[in-house]
Design an enzyme around this catalytic site. Structure first.
Site, mmCIF file in Angstrom:
data_model
loop_
_atom_site.group_PDB
_atom_site.id
_atom_site.type_symbol
_atom_site.label_atom_id
_atom_site.label_comp_id
_atom_site.label_asym_id
_atom_site.label_seq_id
_atom_site.Cartn_x
_atom_site.Cartn_y
_atom_site.Cartn_z
ATOM 1 C CB CYS A 147 -0.883 -0.093 1.147
ATOM 2 S SG CYS A 147 -2.008 -1.493 1.237
ATOM 3 C CG HIS B 271 -2.891 3.318 2.055
ATOM 4 N ND1 HIS B 271 -3.579 3.098 0.835
ATOM 5 C CD2 HIS B 271 -3.250 2.203 2.757
ATOM 6 C CE1 HIS B 271 -3.998 1.787 0.969
ATOM 7 N NE2 HIS B 271 -3.590 1.360 2.433
ATOM 8 C CG ASN C 157 -6.732 -0.644 1.244
ATOM 9 O OD1 ASN C 157 -5.975 -0.595 0.314
ATOM 10 N ND2 ASN C 157 -6.214 -1.249 2.302
#
Length: 325
Positions: free
Chosen positions: A119, A252, A282
């Site tokens: 990520c 993020h 996500n």
């Protein structure tokens, strides 16, 4: 004269299949897994995500995002001499998704490679491309985050399968005599490998270990909040800027509570926080460029604005980039 890099165009792409929490809850119920829209929203802030169809890969999503970024920058694929793709879900073991993307774009000839920092991948990729441009090794780069996390989810684990989605985001990064990327700060701590991982691997034509995502949510949350604050302060110090100089924080997009906590620690109003996790989930390495492109096209992030990008992910990796649009 010193050489810098600047973002000249942004683009993103989401696969057309959109699943709301209600859609996903029904799908899970058919497999005997209980969840609810309220439970997902309360813990994550996520309301919907996008999943790819069969036969669609990370390079396909990246291709569409890159086309939009190139159009925004007024560039053609032939203008690009570097492609860096951040992904944890490559099309195949090798060659890299970047090479596959390069061929689909028709931008053959320049350097192309993948970055694997989960990520944090886009932040890592952007810092690498910036360094190559500053050194003169490249003139114009496509920096991409692309993921198909729906393929590595365990749909019997409600604590993880509701979190992730698929998508891609890209930027055109060009050499400039004006500072664009002001500072970067990258870190990793391998002792935390086990708290977020996909521990399977291919051997002798078989998958050994688990090919599905595993996460210790509480451990990730605890680490994420602290390291994101540290990285943000580090890039501000390197750029000799203050927290009040930040126009937008684009972290993020993993969990709304982590994002809001980071903003508060930096004493930034939540009106300066770009949030797309509610609609995208996500998307790992794709989440930051997706959110950046959304904010640019919404007229929020404007030329001259100072933007903080920061990510944290499996590895355990984390980092931040401070840039001026």
């Amino acid at each position: 004269m010193r050489r810098y890099s600047r973002i000249t165009g942004t683009g993103s792409y989401l696969p057309p299949h959109r699943l709301t929490n209600a859609d996903l809850v029904l799908q899970l119920a058919a497999q005997g897994v209980e969840s609810s829209d309220d439970w997902i929203v309360e813990r994550t802030g996520i309301r919907a995500r996008h999943f790819v169809a069969d036969g669609i890969f990370s390079s396909d999503l990246a291709l569409e995002a890159c086309k939009k970024a190139l159009e925004a920058a007024g560039r053609s694929p032939q203008d690009i001499d570097l492609i860096v793709v951040a992904t944890s879900t490559p099309d195949m073991v090798f060659p890299s998704t970047a090479c596959i993307l390069q061929n689909k774009l028709g931008a053959n000839g320049g350097a192309a490679f993948d970055v694997q920092a989960v990520c944090s991948g886009f932040v890592y990729a952007l810092a690498v491309a910036d360094s190559m441009i500053q050194s003169g090794a490249a003139q114009r780069a496509l920096v991409v985050g692309a993921e198909v996390f729906s393929r590595i989810l365990d749909f019997k684990d409600r604590t993880t399968c509701v979190l992730f989605g698929d998508g891609a985001g890209a930027v055109v990064l060009e050499a400039s005599d004006r500072p664009g990327l002001l500072a970067s700060d990258l870190h990793a701590d391998g002792k935390h490998v086990d708290i977020l991982c996909v521990p399977g691997h291919v051997s002798g034509g078989q998958i050994l270990g688990s090919p599905l995502l595993r996460m210790d949510g509480q451990a990730v949350f605890k680490l994420a909040v602290g390291v994101l604050e540290d990285a943000a302060r580090a890039v501000l110090q390197k750029a000799e800027l203050a927290q009040s100089d930040i126009d937008w924080l684009i972290p993020h997009q993993a969990n709304i509570r982590i994002m809001q906590s980071t903003a508060k620690k930096l004493r930034l109003g939540l009106d300066k926080l770009v949030v797309t996790v509610d609609q995208h989930g996500n998307t790992s390495a794709a989440s930051i460029p997706l959110a950046l492109d959304w904010a640019v096209r919404q007229g929020k992030v404007l030329p001259g604005h100072t933007v903080m990008l920061e990510g944290v992910g499996g590895g355990f990796t984390w980092g931040a980039v401070l840039l001026r649009m």
